[in-house]
Every structure is written in C-alpha cells, then in structure tokens.
Scaffold this motif. Structure first.
Motif, mmCIF file in Angstrom:
data_model
loop_
_atom_site.group_PDB
_atom_site.id
_atom_site.type_symbol
_atom_site.label_atom_id
_atom_site.label_comp_id
_atom_site.label_asym_id
_atom_site.label_seq_id
_atom_site.Cartn_x
_atom_site.Cartn_y
_atom_site.Cartn_z
ATOM 1 N N VAL A 151 -15.828 6.007 12.702
ATOM 2 C CA VAL A 151 -14.722 6.785 12.226
ATOM 3 C C VAL A 151 -15.584 7.653 11.081
ATOM 4 N N ASP A 152 -15.188 8.993 11.217
ATOM 5 C CA ASP A 152 -15.817 9.678 10.113
ATOM 6 C C ASP A 152 -14.802 10.057 9.069
ATOM 7 N N ALA A 153 -15.124 9.263 7.996
ATOM 8 C CA ALA A 153 -13.738 9.259 6.982
ATOM 9 C C ALA A 153 -14.142 10.472 5.824
ATOM 10 N N SER A 154 -15.272 11.254 6.286
ATOM 11 C CA SER A 154 -15.534 12.338 5.128
ATOM 12 C C SER A 154 -14.691 13.372 5.049
ATOM 13 N N GLU A 155 -13.630 13.499 5.882
ATOM 14 C CA GLU A 155 -12.570 14.599 5.573
ATOM 15 C C GLU A 155 -11.125 13.791 4.760
ATOM 16 N N PHE A 156 -11.424 12.770 5.001
ATOM 17 C CA PHE A 156 -10.172 11.947 4.094
ATOM 18 C C PHE A 156 -10.466 12.197 2.620
ATOM 19 N N ALA A 157 -8.983 11.924 2.243
ATOM 20 C CA ALA A 157 -8.912 11.970 0.629
ATOM 21 C C ALA A 157 -9.181 10.726 0.129
ATOM 22 N N SER A 158 -9.491 10.583 -1.040
ATOM 23 C CA SER A 158 -9.854 9.347 -1.770
ATOM 24 C C SER A 158 -8.557 8.452 -1.586
ATOM 25 N N GLY A 159 -8.722 7.172 -1.440
ATOM 26 C CA GLY A 159 -7.352 6.340 -1.459
ATOM 27 C C GLY A 159 -7.654 5.215 -0.596
ATOM 28 N N VAL A 160 -6.299 4.729 -0.242
ATOM 29 C CA VAL A 160 -6.219 3.346 0.602
ATOM 30 C C VAL A 160 -5.765 3.796 1.842
ATOM 31 N N TYR A 161 -6.032 3.370 2.929
ATOM 32 C CA TYR A 161 -5.731 3.544 4.116
ATOM 33 C C TYR A 161 -5.447 2.147 4.966
ATOM 34 N N THR A 162 -4.837 2.362 6.090
ATOM 35 C CA THR A 162 -4.723 1.091 7.048
ATOM 36 C C THR A 162 -5.334 1.489 8.231
ATOM 37 N N TYR A 163 -6.112 0.484 8.922
ATOM 38 C CA TYR A 163 -6.467 0.778 10.182
ATOM 39 C C TYR A 163 -5.801 -0.262 11.125
ATOM 40 N N THR A 164 -5.287 0.225 12.183
ATOM 41 C CA THR A 164 -4.893 -0.627 13.233
ATOM 42 C C THR A 164 -5.472 -0.389 14.611
ATOM 43 N N LEU A 165 -5.735 -1.811 15.141
ATOM 44 C CA LEU A 165 -6.376 -1.770 16.477
ATOM 45 C C LEU A 165 -5.362 -2.542 17.424
ATOM 46 N N SER A 166 -5.083 -1.790 18.567
ATOM 47 C CA SER A 166 -4.001 -2.152 19.320
ATOM 48 C C SER A 166 -4.734 -2.729 20.810
ATOM 49 N N VAL A 167 -4.703 -3.738 21.164
ATOM 50 C CA VAL A 167 -5.227 -4.517 22.337
ATOM 51 C C VAL A 167 -4.123 -4.770 23.114
ATOM 52 N N ASP A 168 -3.978 -4.423 24.422
ATOM 53 C CA ASP A 168 -2.974 -4.447 25.228
ATOM 54 C C ASP A 168 -1.705 -4.807 24.582
ATOM 55 N N GLY A 169 -1.348 -3.849 23.723
ATOM 56 C CA GLY A 169 0.105 -4.048 22.848
ATOM 57 C C GLY A 169 0.072 -4.874 21.613
ATOM 58 N N GLU A 170 -1.028 -5.781 21.623
ATOM 59 C CA GLU A 170 -1.259 -6.690 20.254
ATOM 60 C C GLU A 170 -1.978 -5.801 19.218
ATOM 61 N N ARG A 171 -1.465 -5.966 17.956
ATOM 62 C CA ARG A 171 -1.835 -5.144 16.970
ATOM 63 C C ARG A 171 -2.588 -6.002 15.784
ATOM 64 N N ALA A 172 -3.422 -5.348 15.242
ATOM 65 C CA ALA A 172 -4.322 -6.140 14.195
ATOM 66 C C ALA A 172 -4.566 -5.143 13.138
ATOM 67 N N THR A 173 -3.955 -5.111 11.765
ATOM 68 C CA THR A 173 -4.217 -4.113 10.810
ATOM 69 C C THR A 173 -5.089 -4.448 9.616
ATOM 70 N N ASP A 174 -5.924 -3.778 8.967
ATOM 71 C CA ASP A 174 -6.506 -4.067 7.764
ATOM 72 C C ASP A 174 -6.727 -2.765 6.976
ATOM 73 N N ARG A 175 -7.193 -2.883 5.762
ATOM 74 C CA ARG A 175 -7.257 -1.893 4.863
ATOM 75 C C ARG A 175 -8.503 -1.150 4.890
ATOM 76 N N LEU A 176 -8.511 0.053 4.651
ATOM 77 C CA LEU A 176 -9.832 0.893 4.686
ATOM 78 C C LEU A 176 -9.832 1.679 3.108
#
Length: 89
Positions: free
Chosen positions: A61-86
């Motif tokens: 993921v190229d985050a260079s265009e994102f503003a500074s701060g807290v984001y969440t990223y979610t990986l969905s695998v066959d409908g199951e989701r796991a989320t963490d912070r970036l």
C-alpha cells in the motif's frame, strides 16, 4: 469458514509515510479483499485481490498520499474480516 483459516501478520513499516506491506497467511485458496479506512470510516484505499493461493501472501500500500493520522486496514478472506491499525506519520 472460520477465522482460523487465515492469519494476518504485520504491516511493515508501521507507522509509515510511504509504501507499507501487509503479509498474511492462507490455509486454503481464498477470495481476498483489502481496504483502508480513515478515522471517519471513509474508504481511502481498496483492492479486490481475487483468489489467492494457500500460504504466505502480501499486499503493498502506498500511503504517501494519505494525511497523517490513524487508519484501519481490513483484510477480508472469504467474507471473514480481520482489522488492525495503520499509523501514517
């Protein structure tokens, strides 16, 4: 399907101000979607990775265009989701 069928590894580097990579492991071939949301819940990055092979996989993921701060990223695998912070600095 249950959540044990895949495991997220770390996003590195995190915090970042450029390209970061999420690594994850699949126990079987699975349909994978990935999204990043800002603090308000707005999707700022999304990709449908389609069917991924079992084993270790990654997404960059190229985050260079994102503003500074807290984001969440979610990986969905066959409908199951796991989320963490970036953190973007």
């Amino acid at each position: 399907n249950n959540i044990e069928d895949f495991g997220t590894l770390n996003m590195f580097p995190n915090p970042t101000n450029g390209v970061t990579r999420v690594q994850f492991r699949l126990d079987r071939a699975s349909n994978v979607d990935f999204e990043v949301r800002d603090i308000t819940g707005k999707i700022v990055y999304t990709v449908n990775m389609g069917t991924q092979a079992p084993g270790y996989n990654s997404i960059s993921v190229d985050a260079s265009e994102f503003a500074s701060g807290v984001y969440t990223y979610t990986l969905s695998v066959d409908g199951e989701r796991a989320t963490d912070r970036l953190m973007v600095k």
